[in-house]
Enzyme design. Structure first.
Site, PDB file in Angstrom:
ATOM      1  N   LYS A 175      10.595  -0.354   4.482  1.00  0.00           N
ATOM      2  CA  LYS A 175       9.492   0.616   4.056  1.00  0.00           C
ATOM      3  C   LYS A 175       8.406  -0.302   4.518  1.00  0.00           C
ATOM      4  O   LYS A 175       7.884  -1.088   3.873  1.00  0.00           O
ATOM      5  CB  LYS A 175       9.520   1.030   2.607  1.00  0.00           C
ATOM      6  CG  LYS A 175       8.520   2.158   2.337  1.00  0.00           C
ATOM      7  CD  LYS A 175       7.486   1.470   2.053  1.00  0.00           C
ATOM      8  CE  LYS A 175       6.416   2.769   1.582  1.00  0.00           C
ATOM      9  NZ  LYS A 175       5.171   2.264   1.807  1.00  0.00           N
ATOM     10  N   GLU A 178       1.899   2.236   4.867  1.00  0.00           N
ATOM     11  CA  GLU A 178       1.280   3.541   5.515  1.00  0.00           C
ATOM     12  C   GLU A 178       0.305   3.388   6.486  1.00  0.00           C
ATOM     13  O   GLU A 178       0.120   3.928   7.488  1.00  0.00           O
ATOM     14  CB  GLU A 178       0.594   4.232   4.261  1.00  0.00           C
ATOM     15  CG  GLU A 178       1.385   4.629   2.935  1.00  0.00           C
ATOM     16  CD  GLU A 178       1.320   3.658   1.942  1.00  0.00           C
ATOM     17  OE1 GLU A 178       0.963   4.401   0.853  1.00  0.00           O
ATOM     18  OE2 GLU A 178       1.308   2.486   2.034  1.00  0.00           O
ATOM     19  N   GLY A 228       3.189  -7.891  -1.825  1.00  0.00           N
ATOM     20  CA  GLY A 228       2.156  -7.083  -1.962  1.00  0.00           C
ATOM     21  C   GLY A 228       1.423  -7.520  -3.163  1.00  0.00           C
ATOM     22  O   GLY A 228       1.370  -8.533  -3.713  1.00  0.00           O
ATOM     23  N   GLY A 229       0.542  -6.509  -3.726  1.00  0.00           N
ATOM     24  CA  GLY A 229      -0.345  -6.856  -4.838  1.00  0.00           C
ATOM     25  C   GLY A 229       0.600  -7.084  -6.155  1.00  0.00           C
ATOM     26  O   GLY A 229       1.603  -6.497  -6.382  1.00  0.00           O
ATOM     27  N   THR A 232       1.259  -3.525  -8.072  1.00  0.00           N
ATOM     28  CA  THR A 232       2.336  -2.911  -7.542  1.00  0.00           C
ATOM     29  C   THR A 232       3.642  -3.505  -7.789  1.00  0.00           C
ATOM     30  O   THR A 232       4.667  -2.876  -7.882  1.00  0.00           O
ATOM     31  CB  THR A 232       2.146  -2.720  -5.809  1.00  0.00           C
ATOM     32  OG1 THR A 232       0.905  -2.084  -5.755  1.00  0.00           O
ATOM     33  CG2 THR A 232       3.130  -1.791  -5.335  1.00  0.00           C
ATOM     34  N   GLY A 233       3.523  -5.270  -7.802  1.00  0.00           N
ATOM     35  CA  GLY A 233       4.795  -5.693  -8.115  1.00  0.00           C
ATOM     36  C   GLY A 233       5.553  -5.277  -9.513  1.00  0.00           C
ATOM     37  O   GLY A 233       6.992  -5.121  -9.447  1.00  0.00           O
ATOM     38  N   GLU A 250       6.910 -11.109  -3.561  1.00  0.00           N
ATOM     39  CA  GLU A 250       5.946 -12.106  -3.107  1.00  0.00           C
ATOM     40  C   GLU A 250       4.449 -11.529  -3.533  1.00  0.00           C
ATOM     41  O   GLU A 250       4.361 -10.545  -2.688  1.00  0.00           O
ATOM     42  CB  GLU A 250       6.138 -12.542  -1.740  1.00  0.00           C
ATOM     43  CG  GLU A 250       5.613 -13.926  -1.307  1.00  0.00           C
ATOM     44  CD  GLU A 250       4.129 -13.495  -0.887  1.00  0.00           C
ATOM     45  OE1 GLU A 250       3.237 -13.756  -1.562  1.00  0.00           O
ATOM     46  OE2 GLU A 250       3.840 -13.511   0.445  1.00  0.00           O
ATOM     47  N   CYS A 284      -2.652 -13.337   1.193  1.00  0.00           N
ATOM     48  CA  CYS A 284      -2.379 -13.587   0.032  1.00  0.00           C
ATOM     49  C   CYS A 284      -2.408 -15.229  -0.319  1.00  0.00           C
ATOM     50  O   CYS A 284      -2.659 -15.514  -1.679  1.00  0.00           O
ATOM     51  CB  CYS A 284      -0.686 -13.231  -0.325  1.00  0.00           C
ATOM     52  SG  CYS A 284       0.548 -14.306   0.830  1.00  0.00           S
ATOM     53  N   GLU A 385      -8.162 -11.225  -7.096  1.00  0.00           N
ATOM     54  CA  GLU A 385      -7.931 -11.420  -5.771  1.00  0.00           C
ATOM     55  C   GLU A 385      -8.682 -10.327  -4.973  1.00  0.00           C
ATOM     56  O   GLU A 385      -8.688  -9.146  -5.437  1.00  0.00           O
ATOM     57  CB  GLU A 385      -6.454 -11.193  -5.629  1.00  0.00           C
ATOM     58  CG  GLU A 385      -6.268 -11.366  -4.160  1.00  0.00           C
ATOM     59  CD  GLU A 385      -4.533 -11.345  -3.902  1.00  0.00           C
ATOM     60  OE1 GLU A 385      -3.994 -12.033  -2.922  1.00  0.00           O
ATOM     61  OE2 GLU A 385      -4.026 -10.178  -4.436  1.00  0.00           O
TER      62      GLU A 385
END
Length: 493
Positions: A175, A178, A228-229, A232-233, A250, A284, A385
């Site tokens: 995935k 976007e 990702g962030g 969201t993790g 990660e 990151c 961050e």
């Protein structure tokens, strides 16, 4: 204008509900493509294809050498189309073309690395106390793997996920972010050209809140890998708990770049810039906190500010560009919001601190390289961050203070140390609570070495043998060499 569809069940398909999304060039905000925008329905179809492909298809049953041959074909195709892929990556992501070329080469090498690794020994045998038992441990594919990647390294993150997952015999559903699907779409063109079996790899596009969450939540998915962030993790973890699927994460970072007074000032200066301004700071592992020896500050910081203010910021396709635009207007506004907060909190702006305007910048998402000094550890710009070209400076006087400042963060992804004293450098690196470290450099990444962090920077590792382990189950097998009755129950004979 390019168009792009999803790759599901071995075919290029539109979204089930017909949704589309415009893809913009961050340097101009012009529409450069229109792609499919999926929903939960597309996830369901892709997962069912992957489930059938894993349970009944040829890919997981292939010998490792045969799977490796497909990965090597794909790597060769990436090399063959390297210029095209790099240009497409720059147009879609904004990064300078010279950075995109490194990413393309690294992606090809990632597929080659796992093609080689999967043919190496993966099991063990043991001599156990019972001489009539042969004990084996074998490694097997996990199953269906959902893989969710960010927008900052679209092609390279695709390789980091697909290469070990496919090498291990899993059926993968990628995935993409976007905003940056274009190089992943082209990669799947090449994957199809390489002849991968139907269902071995599929491509989904659409919002993370719907497509990503549905993929993570599906009971037919055996593992989800996310980059990702951190916020969201956590959502991925909650979505994955239904069937207790395997999870690797990660996540974010607020990584320190520690410069001691005995460091080579010219080397330290350039790497302090490279640590934060490479990739527009949308990295990151970016060295977003400069932990600087106080006795260097008066001379080092003016030089750093002057050099940073002269970084050439522009369209990534322009040959002299050294730093490109941020990914979207929304993300640019987020970064500018942090800069405004830094002003409000009382930090001193040494350079930058604003959006770039003018003929070559006015239509794009350009933010000037920014450095804040006179910061406090409790400031938002120091704690959170930012994911943009914003560096915060923290001063120290002793080695212990440097380590304390470096570790004073919720994150633990990466960190660099600059000193001529190698023993001191290694001593400090060992005290940093991070997963990736550098001494007298910053940012080199190798397919052979593990990538991941401590604390809230994630779970598990990518790359190297560790990255392959994340896509394999471990099975114990015990074989009786001379079968005989046990004699445990009298009633049994």
């Amino acid at each position: 204008m390019k168009t792009g569809r999803m790759f599901i069940g071995g075919e290029w398909v539109d979204a089930a509900r017909g949704g589309t999304r415009e893809i913009l060039n961050p340097a101009t905000n012009e529409v450069i493509a229109v792609v499919a925008d999926g929903t939960e329905e597309d996830v369901s179809v892709a997962v069912q294809h992957a489930r059938t492909a894993f349970d009944e298809g040829p890919w997981p049953q292939m010998r490792a050498q045969e799977r490796a041959s497909y990965l090597l074909k794909l790597a060769d195709l990436i090399d063959r189309h390297a210029e095209e892929l790099a240009t497409l990556e720059t147009r879609n992501n904004g990064k300078p073309l010279r950075e995109a070329k490194f990413d393309v080469a690294d992606a090809a090498n990632c597929f080659r690395y796992y093609a080689g690794l999967i043919t190496k020994p993966l099991g063990q045998t043991f001599e156990v106390p019972d001489p009539n038992i042969q004990c084996l441990v074998v490694r097997e594919s996990i199953g269906v793997c959902g893989q969710i990647i960010p927008w900052n390294y679209p092609l390279l993150m695709s390789a980091w996920k697909l290469a070990p997952g496919l090498a291990a015999g899993n059926c993968c559903i990628l995935k993409v972010a976007e905003a940056t699907p274009l190089t992943a779409i082209r990669l799947f063109d090449l994957l199809a050209e390489a002849g991968f079996p139907t269902g071995a790899a599929q491509l989904l596009m659409g919002p993370g809140a719907t497509v990503g969450e549905a993929l993570a939540a599906s009971a037919l998915v055996d593992k989800v890998a996310f980059t990702g962030g951190t916020t969201t993790g956590r959502k991925i973890l909650r979505a994955a708990e239904g069937n207790l699927k395997k999870v690797t994460l990660e996540l974010g970072g607020k990584s320190p770049c520690v410069v001691f007074g005995d460091a080579d000032p010219d080397i330290a200066l350039e790497f302090a810039m490279f640590a934060i301004f490479a990739g527009q700071g949308e990295v990151c592992s970016a060295g977003s906190r400069l932990i600087l020896d106080r006795k260097l500050a008066d001379e080092f910081l003016p030089r750093l500010a002057d050099a940073s203010s002269r970084i050439v910021v522009g369209d990534g396709l322009a040959p002299d560009t050294e730093m490109g635009p941020l990914i979207t207007p929304q993300h640019m506004d987020r970064v500018l919001g942090y800069i405004a907060t830094g002003h409000q909190e009382g930090a001193e702006v040494l350079c930058g601190g604003h959006r770039l305007t003018g003929p070559i910048h006015e239509r794009g998402n350009f933010v000037a390289p920014t450095i804040f000094a006179n910061t406090r550890p409790d400031m938002k710009i120091v704690r959170e961050e930012i994911f943009g070209p914003v560096l915060v400076v923290q001063l120290f006087e002793t080695e212990d203070e440097a380590v304390r400042l470096a570790n004073d963060t919720l994150y633990g992804l990466a960190g660099g140390v600059f000193t001529r004293d190698t023993a001191k450098g290694l001593r400090v690196l060992k005290r940093l609570r991070v997963g990736i470290t550098w001494l007298n450099n910053y940012h080199p990444t190798f397919n052979e070495a593990p990538w991941g962090g401590y604390k809230q920077s994630g779970w598990g590792r990518e790359l190297g043998t560790w990255g392959l382990d994340e896509y394999l189950e471990t099975k114990q097998i015990n074989i009786t060499l001379q079968p005989a009755k046990l004699g445990w129950f009298k009633s049994a004979g």
